[in-house]
Scaffold this active site. Structure first.
Site, PDB file in Angstrom:
ATOM      1  N   ASP A 310       0.823  -1.213   0.000  1.00 48.69           N
ATOM      2  CA  ASP A 310       0.000   0.000   0.000  1.00 48.69           C
ATOM      3  C   ASP A 310       0.857   1.264   0.000  1.00 48.69           C
ATOM      4  O   ASP A 310       0.504   2.261   0.622  1.00 48.69           O
ATOM      5  CB  ASP A 310      -0.984   0.013   1.185  1.00 48.69           C
ATOM      6  CG  ASP A 310      -2.004   1.148   1.067  1.00 48.69           C
ATOM      7  OD1 ASP A 310      -2.318   1.533  -0.082  1.00 48.69           O
ATOM      8  OD2 ASP A 310      -2.472   1.648   2.099  1.00 48.69           O
ATOM      9  N   CYS A 612     -16.974  -3.467  11.289  1.00 51.91           N
ATOM     10  CA  CYS A 612     -17.274  -2.259  12.076  1.00 51.91           C
ATOM     11  C   CYS A 612     -16.049  -1.394  12.367  1.00 51.91           C
ATOM     12  O   CYS A 612     -16.140  -0.184  12.496  1.00 51.91           O
ATOM     13  CB  CYS A 612     -17.919  -2.632  13.419  1.00 51.91           C
ATOM     14  SG  CYS A 612     -19.179  -3.923  13.291  1.00 51.91           S
ATOM     15  N   HIS A 616     -15.819   2.497  13.500  1.00 51.47           N
ATOM     16  CA  HIS A 616     -16.104   2.632  14.936  1.00 51.47           C
ATOM     17  C   HIS A 616     -14.895   2.324  15.811  1.00 51.47           C
ATOM     18  O   HIS A 616     -15.028   2.325  17.038  1.00 51.47           O
ATOM     19  CB  HIS A 616     -17.294   1.750  15.324  1.00 51.47           C
ATOM     20  CG  HIS A 616     -18.597   2.252  14.760  1.00 51.47           C
ATOM     21  ND1 HIS A 616     -19.273   3.321  15.308  1.00 51.47           N
ATOM     22  CD2 HIS A 616     -19.324   1.856  13.687  1.00 51.47           C
ATOM     23  CE1 HIS A 616     -20.375   3.548  14.597  1.00 51.47           C
ATOM     24  NE2 HIS A 616     -20.425   2.679  13.604  1.00 51.47           N
TER      25      HIS A 616
HETATM   26 CA    CA Z   1      -3.847   3.203  -0.487  1.00 47.70          CA
END
Ligand code: CA
Length: 685
Positions: A310, A612, A616
């Site tokens: 990433d 979630c 959250h």
């Molecule tokens: Ca990314």
């Protein structure tokens, strides 16, 4: 023609119409205003103003503030022109304020479809507007580009820039290039094909579109560049869209007529899933240059070939003229997520340098100084087995803008130093928020996790970086890991906010802290400065959220979620901040009693993590969104209608009716209640 000239001379309200190519080109000399996202086309975020300087800054105080009706992340850079501030907040809502008094002049809500929040990776943020010939340009979370009359706040045109059947979103600010409005998109985590589009500023008509990754070869390639790029992929990569979204940086050099943009990660993150058999996967995690007039490919540099971690190359791009080894070079710079600071020749794309600007980088040993290609560490990749890598997925530096003082030759930026994370794919890629194919550290107990937990270098810093000498001039250790965007001024000042809500002015020469204001909520956005009736002001948007604030708030303590605000400071300002209280003052109490089992709570834990957690909060400890441990008995009674029935869709709580059945829902409830009970027993909030 005579009529137009007469009208233009009639009043100051027409000045906004004169923000045209000539005025944008001269934005650097226009010290009173902040005309574009990065202040100038070069996006150096350096203001020549010096009324507020290293000696007067001690008298700087809050002049006015305005609370925004949101507790979500606020990331915008305001545009300031002729005494009016134009800015954006969560859910792509736009505001205009009088720059001196703070009076709200108008607001515009594009009414984005809030039920789509399940495929928004990193909060419902917006980074700001572009301005051109009397119109503001807003890119909305649901993929529209809207032209708004700056004077009235009324929409002029509104075009959809994405295929809305796919999980595209937009959070970035549009940019202007000679009568065109440029915008990218986001969604690579969920499976889309990234591109940048140029629209006619007058009409909203599409002028050109450049894809960052090749599509289905059977459909034919849109360009020779994409045909060549396809040779660096394997398998049926186009079926997921491929990714490579430009979710933030686009810059324009009007002299070269080149548009530069950075591209993000692939779909999926893991190269064995995305392109079985490897390959560089062009143009993922790359910096590209295309012609402003046509979108025609000119050059590319791939920052992270075959990215697996990433490492989007979507951090801000900054243009500068530097003298390197005695030769003047027009460069583009990026402090990339992967931990290296890149300097490229922006005319040719030639690699100049890549230098580590944080400690602890483990995915690559170095970047080869001749080829410009990183040398991966043997530990960085193990196919579909987990690895421990540094920097972590949030990067050594992310979208938060940096600033450059050309007279000092120094770039200022906030960095995340020494972060690391277990990186572990699912067995296959699934297009849904629930399976983001993210490394979930808790699924892998044992050695790697122990190593990750033992990281000691994990600290935030503000650094002054000399891109020619390839070294830091000074580094300031921050009390929090995450800090916001930066502004530098000729007053020998660097302004920056932090996750803990402190907004600081540093002396640019040495990083000494000169002034500190507690904004009471976390800060990510960069400040701007301007002149109105001869007086200098500093304005900043505050509001904690984003991917860091939502998914892992406990990693960023001392945590300060709260209502978003715009704050304006001036010498002698004496306003008091009276923030609306937010959060909880006492430990939670499990609101209802549920008949359950330890096994159900364990199942609920896994489901919570899958569905979630990204909004959250990890371990059910929330930042800006409702902390479910504090859910009332009434909320628990409505749990099924909210989570499965979608009864709060218009508020941004998506329906999970296609994912969860009633018994799974009760397991999540049991987990949340168990977390409330545990916090209560420990006396913790
Ligand atoms: Ca990314």
């Amino acid at each position: 023609m005579l009529l137009l000239v007469t009208l233009a001379a009639c009043g100051t309200s027409d000045a906004i119409d004169r923000v045209d190519d000539a005025r944008l080109n001269a934005a650097d000399r226009d010290s009173a205003n902040w005309l574009t996202y990065g202040r100038t086309y070069s996006e150096q975020r350096f203001s020549p103003l010096r009324q507020i300087n290293d000696s007067t800054v001690r008298e700087l105080g809050l002049l006015w503030s305005h609370e925004l009706p949101t507790t979500r992340g606020v990331e915008a850079t305001p545009i300031v022109v002729d005494g009016v501030i134009y800015t954006t907040s969560a859910w792509s809502v736009v505001y205009a304020f009088d720059a001196i008094t703070g009076r709200q002049l108008w607001t515009y809500d594009p009414k984005v479809d809030r039920s789509r929040a399940r495929t928004i990776c990193c909060d419902v943020v917006n980074r700001g507007l572009a301005l051109y010939r009397g119109k503001l340009f807003l890119a909305t979370l649901d993929g529209r580009l809207v032209a708004i009359a700056a004077r009235t706040g009324l929409p002029v045109w509104d075009v959809t820039t994405v295929d809305r059947s796919k999980p595209y979103a937009i959070t970035g600010a549009p940019r202007i290039a000679k009568g065109r409005v440029l915008i990218g998109n986001a969604g690579a985590e969920f499976g889309v094909r990234g591109y940048v589009s140029a629209f006619d500023a007058e009409t909203g008509k599409l002028a050109w579109r450049v894809f960052s990754v090749p599509g289905d070869p059977k459909q034919g390639f849109e360009s020779k560049a994409l045909e060549a790029a396809a040779k660096t992929w394997h398998g049926e990569y186009w079926k997921t869209g491929g990714g490579g979204t430009t979710w933030d940086p686009i810059v324009y050099d009007p002299d070269l007529d080149l548009v530069y943009f950075g591209t993000g990660n692939g779909t999926a993150w893991y190269r064995d899933l995305r392109s079985p058999g490897g390959g560089d996967n062009l143009f993922l995690a790359s910096i590209l240059a295309v012609r402003g007039q046509t979108g025609e490919y000119v050059w590319h540099y791939q920052v992270t070939p075959g990215d697996n971690w990433d490492y989007d190359a979507t951090q801000p791009l900054m243009l500068a003229d530097l003298t390197i080894s005695g030769t003047p070079r027009k460069v583009v710079m990026q402090a990339s997520k992967n931990g290296f600071f890149y300097v490229l020749d922006r005319t040719t794309g030639q690699f100049i340098s890549a230098t580590p600007y944080v400690s602890g980088i483990s995915w690559a040993t170095h970047v080869d100084s001749v080829s410009g290609r990183p040398v991966e560490s043997p530990t960085a990749y193990a196919g579909l087995k987990p690895v421990l890598v540094s920097p972590d997925v949030e990067g050594a530096h992310n979208w938060q803008p940096m600033a450059f003082d050309a007279s000092k030759g120094v770039v200022y930026l906030g960095v995340r130093n020494g972060t690391q994370r277990v990186h572990a794919p699912n067995a296959e890629w699934v297009s849904d928020l629930s399976d983001r194919n993210m490394g979930d550290d808790r699924r892998y107990e044992g050695e790697l996790n122990a190593k990750a937990a033992g990281a000691t270098l994990n600290r935030g810093e503000l650094i002054a970086w000399n891109p020619v000498e390839r070294r830091s001039v000074w580094r300031v250790t921050l009390p929090v890991l995450q800090s916001g965007g930066v502004l530098a001024t000729a007053g020998n000042l660097v302004f920056q906010g932090r996750a803990d809500g402190h907004f600081i002015a540093y002396r640019a020469a040495d990083g000494a802290s000169l002034w500190d204001f507690d904004a009471a909520t976390g800060i990510m956005a960069p400040p701007v400065t301007y002149l109105a009736r001869g007086k200098q002001y500093v304005t900043l948007m505050v509001g904690w959220g984003g991917t860091m604030g939502l998914a892992n708030p406990q990693n960023y303590g001392p945590l300060k979620p709260g209502f978003g605000r715009i704050l304006t400071f001036a010498i002698g300002g004496a306003a008091k901040l009276t923030p609306t209280p937010y959060g909880h003052s006492a430990p939670p109490v499990a609101a209802i009693k549920l008949d359950t089992t330890a096994a159900a709570i364990r199942e609920g834990d896994m489901l919570y993590r899958t569905y979630c957690r990204f909004c959250h909060g990890g371990n059910a400890i929330a930042g800006p969104l409702p902390d479910l441990r504090y859910a009332t008995a009434d909320v628990h009674r409505q749990f099924e209608s909210i989570v499965i029935g979608g009864s709060r869709k218009t508020l941004g709580m998506p329906s999970f009716g296609d994912k969860l059945n009633s018994s799974q829902l009760r397991a999540i409830q049991a987990y949340v209640l168990s977390r409330a009970a545990a916090a209560n027993a420990a006396g913790r909030r």
